[in-house]
Design an enzyme around this catalytic site. Sequence first.
Site, PDB file in Angstrom:
ATOM      1  N   SER A 221      -1.799  23.272  -2.018  1.00  0.00           N
ATOM      2  CA  SER A 221      -2.534  22.897  -3.218  1.00  0.00           C
ATOM      3  C   SER A 221      -2.500  24.052  -4.208  1.00  0.00           C
ATOM      4  O   SER A 221      -2.345  25.217  -3.808  1.00  0.00           O
ATOM      5  CB  SER A 221      -3.987  22.576  -2.841  1.00  0.00           C
ATOM      6  OG  SER A 221      -4.818  22.534  -3.984  1.00  0.00           O
TER       7      SER A 221
ATOM      8  N   TYR B 113     -11.553  25.991   1.596  1.00  0.00           N
ATOM      9  CA  TYR B 113     -10.378  25.145   1.393  1.00  0.00           C
ATOM     10  C   TYR B 113      -9.232  25.970   0.810  1.00  0.00           C
ATOM     11  O   TYR B 113      -8.084  25.875   1.272  1.00  0.00           O
ATOM     12  CB  TYR B 113     -10.727  23.991   0.457  1.00  0.00           C
ATOM     13  CG  TYR B 113      -9.559  23.128   0.060  1.00  0.00           C
ATOM     14  CD1 TYR B 113      -8.944  22.287   0.983  1.00  0.00           C
ATOM     15  CD2 TYR B 113      -9.067  23.144  -1.251  1.00  0.00           C
ATOM     16  CE1 TYR B 113      -7.865  21.489   0.605  1.00  0.00           C
ATOM     17  CE2 TYR B 113      -7.996  22.346  -1.625  1.00  0.00           C
ATOM     18  CZ  TYR B 113      -7.394  21.525  -0.692  1.00  0.00           C
ATOM     19  OH  TYR B 113      -6.336  20.741  -1.058  1.00  0.00           O
TER      20      TYR B 113
END
Length: 272
Positions: A143, A156
Amino acid sequence: MARRTVQGKVAVITGSSMGIGKATAKLLASQGAKVVINGRTENRLEQTRQELEQTGYEVRAVVADISTLEGASRLIAEAINHFGQIDILINNAGMSSRGYFEEIEPEVLERMLQINVMGCLHPTKAALPYLESTSGSIVFVSSVAGIRGLPETGIYCATKMALTAVAESLKVELSDKSIHVGIVYVGITENDPGKRVIDKDGSYLLLKDRKQRNTQTPEEVARAIVRMVKKRQFKKILTVLGKLNALANVLFPRLVDWVLIRSKERIRRLNT
């Protein structure tokens, strides 16, 4: 470099009952690949299997928690038992989280590491001997949050940053074995209804509809992933914002710090 075809190849895609994984499985199958789809929720995975088979695609569905060694080993074993080889491994399964670090329960930290990091390492480790025999591809779906640590999603970001280190190391270690390693940094993507994230106390939150946030579709991301496999590319950052993020972190790190500090409450509101 000339493009390779995926026709007749066997592709294992983790976390492929919905979203990016499902779109990638569909695209690979539409181009002649045999696909092994995976997820933890049996009914959702079965729906995806039926959808693919009704279109005439060759598909095998394996319900398994690939964040565990047993689940990942079973996924790879079933792919080999059914199709006899593995040419492509897409490490897509993952989960996002919410909460400032000081608020997050310790078990949430461990769960995120298990899902997002071990959920890539276990399948990769199990698949390596088979990928070596086919000069195959491993792709890690990361990501743009793995480029720079962000407030509210720090753990995350950490797990996605870890995938960069794994991909970079494997690229060197496997250089004499003709195994392609790639990592794609995905931007904000439209989410399926029912998509969840882990909250700071370990409960689940439904992810907000992202269609108004200049998002990519799962199909757009899938096309980038398949293109990466065909061209055997190493790194790919998706979206203009993602590329600007990466560039700004290199050229103007103090400015990025300032912007994020000024924006942290707004970011938190967007995530709740």
